[in-house]
Design a protein around this motif. Structure first.
Motif, PDB file in Angstrom:
ATOM      1  N   ASP A  77       0.805  -1.228   0.000  1.00 45.86           N
ATOM      2  CA  ASP A  77       0.000   0.000   0.000  1.00 45.86           C
ATOM      3  C   ASP A  77       0.840   1.282   0.000  1.00 45.86           C
ATOM      4  N   HIS A  78       2.082   1.198  -0.415  1.00 42.21           N
ATOM      5  CA  HIS A  78       2.917   2.393  -0.448  1.00 42.21           C
ATOM      6  C   HIS A  78       2.642   3.221  -1.707  1.00 42.21           C
ATOM      7  N   LEU A  79       3.183   4.428  -1.724  1.00 44.96           N
ATOM      8  CA  LEU A  79       3.137   5.296  -2.899  1.00 44.96           C
ATOM      9  C   LEU A  79       4.574   5.596  -3.305  1.00 44.96           C
ATOM     10  N   ALA A  80       4.888   5.423  -4.578  1.00 43.24           N
ATOM     11  CA  ALA A  80       6.236   5.695  -5.078  1.00 43.24           C
ATOM     12  C   ALA A  80       6.194   6.904  -6.002  1.00 43.24           C
ATOM     13  N   VAL A  81       7.090   7.842  -5.769  1.00 42.48           N
ATOM     14  CA  VAL A  81       7.178   9.055  -6.585  1.00 42.48           C
ATOM     15  C   VAL A  81       8.569   9.099  -7.201  1.00 42.48           C
ATOM     16  N   PRO A  82       8.660   9.133  -8.536  1.00 37.85           N
ATOM     17  CA  PRO A  82       9.984   9.218  -9.160  1.00 37.85           C
ATOM     18  C   PRO A  82      10.691  10.518  -8.805  1.00 37.85           C
ATOM     19  N   ILE A  83      12.014  10.447  -8.755  1.00 38.99           N
ATOM     20  CA  ILE A  83      12.851  11.602  -8.429  1.00 38.99           C
ATOM     21  C   ILE A  83      13.804  11.850  -9.586  1.00 38.99           C
ATOM     22  N   ASP A  84      13.940  13.102  -9.983  1.00 40.14           N
ATOM     23  CA  ASP A  84      14.879  13.483 -11.029  1.00 40.14           C
ATOM     24  C   ASP A  84      16.302  13.182 -10.550  1.00 40.14           C
ATOM     25  N   LEU A  85      17.057  12.448 -11.360  1.00 38.64           N
ATOM     26  CA  LEU A  85      18.384  11.991 -10.959  1.00 38.64           C
ATOM     27  C   LEU A  85      19.407  13.115 -10.851  1.00 38.64           C
ATOM     28  N   GLN A  86      19.171  14.228 -11.519  1.00 41.26           N
ATOM     29  CA  GLN A  86      20.115  15.342 -11.482  1.00 41.26           C
ATOM     30  C   GLN A  86      19.785  16.345 -10.377  1.00 41.26           C
ATOM     31  N   ASP A 107      -3.777  10.585   2.125  1.00 43.77           N
ATOM     32  CA  ASP A 107      -4.054  10.716   3.553  1.00 43.77           C
ATOM     33  C   ASP A 107      -3.832  12.134   4.065  1.00 43.77           C
ATOM     34  N   THR A 108      -2.898  12.861   3.455  1.00 42.61           N
ATOM     35  CA  THR A 108      -2.546  14.186   3.966  1.00 42.61           C
ATOM     36  C   THR A 108      -2.827  15.317   2.975  1.00 42.61           C
ATOM     37  N   SER A 109      -3.183  14.964   1.742  1.00 42.51           N
ATOM     38  CA  SER A 109      -3.470  15.929   0.661  1.00 42.51           C
ATOM     39  C   SER A 109      -2.259  16.773   0.253  1.00 42.51           C
ATOM     40  N   GLU A 110      -1.064  16.383   0.660  1.00 40.27           N
ATOM     41  CA  GLU A 110       0.153  17.106   0.270  1.00 40.27           C
ATOM     42  C   GLU A 110       0.528  16.743  -1.164  1.00 40.27           C
ATOM     43  N   ARG A 111       0.809  17.775  -1.970  1.00 39.00           N
ATOM     44  CA  ARG A 111       1.204  17.570  -3.362  1.00 39.00           C
ATOM     45  C   ARG A 111       2.687  17.204  -3.450  1.00 39.00           C
ATOM     46  N   PHE A 112       3.006  16.335  -4.426  1.00 38.33           N
ATOM     47  CA  PHE A 112       4.372  15.844  -4.586  1.00 38.33           C
ATOM     48  C   PHE A 112       5.235  16.767  -5.441  1.00 38.33           C
ATOM     49  N   GLU A 113       4.631  17.358  -6.436  1.00 39.58           N
ATOM     50  CA  GLU A 113       5.361  18.117  -7.443  1.00 39.58           C
ATOM     51  C   GLU A 113       6.190  19.254  -6.845  1.00 39.58           C
TER      52      GLU A 113
END
Length: 197
Positions: A77-86, A107-113
């Motif tokens: 049930d995890h969430l994975a967010v890709p990260i820019d390598l540079q 759960d927290t409504s926090e945006r990843f971008e």
């Protein structure tokens, strides 16, 4: 299989009864990550390769966030967010274990971008330096967290389940430039063997 020990509840006989295991310092993650999943550590999976020439390169990276009520990140049930390598910047979308997407933590409504993973460069340097010391592991997935003191900490490393498949599913091929993208184009012949019995 995870147990948090304190001075008050530490018992050597209980530890011995559990069998094999690993002791690890208690980790408090960087405060900027607490807003997503405060109950569990939001570790990066940083996947490095060692090239034929002996160079070490970062080829995949994502951060895995836990869900409400979890003391640690659970694969199902995890969430994975890709990260820019540079740059260390998180992508706009998270992927759950079924590759459904969302732009904010449910759960927290926090945006990843636009979030930059804290002290990304130090974490990147740490895994590249460590992989240079390994002679036989060509592809390693490192679980890294930047702690509340802004220092990268290695939680574990994985030589088999290194995370490359998940990263490629989220952002595309991770091994370009190493010749693997041309493998299907190369002519090959089928060896014939003579039965000697």
């Amino acid at each position: 299989g995870i147990r948090v020990c304190t001075r008050e509840n530490f018992s050597l006989s209980d530890i011995k009864a559990m069998g094999n295991g690993v002791f690890q310092d208690f980790l408090d993650q960087h405060p900027s990550l607490d807003k997503f999943a405060p109950g569990s550590i939001s570790a990066m999976r940083m996947t490095t390769i060692k090239t034929d020439e002996g160079d070490v390169e970062l080829r995949g990276c994502c951060v895995r966030f836990g869900r409400k009520g979890s003391d640690y990140v659970i694969s199902k049930d995890h969430l994975a967010v890709p990260i820019d390598l540079q740059t260390g910047e998180l992508g706009p979308l998270a992927y759950d274990s079924h590759f459904r997407t969302c732009s904010s933590h449910p759960d927290t409504s926090e945006r990843f971008e636009a979030l930059i993973y804290p002290n990304f460069e130090a974490a990147k340097t740490a895994v590249l330096d460590l992989h240079r010391r390994l002679n036989h592991s060509r592809c390693v997935g490192w679980d890294v967290v930047v702690d509340s003191h802004n220092q990268p900490k290695i939680m574990e490393w994985n030589g088999f389940y290194n995370g490359l498949r998940g990263h490629e599913a989220m952002v595309g091929p991770s091994m370009t430039g190493r010749g693997r993208e041309n493998m299907w184009k190369e002519p090959h012949s089928v060896r014939s063997y003579t039965n000697l019995t």
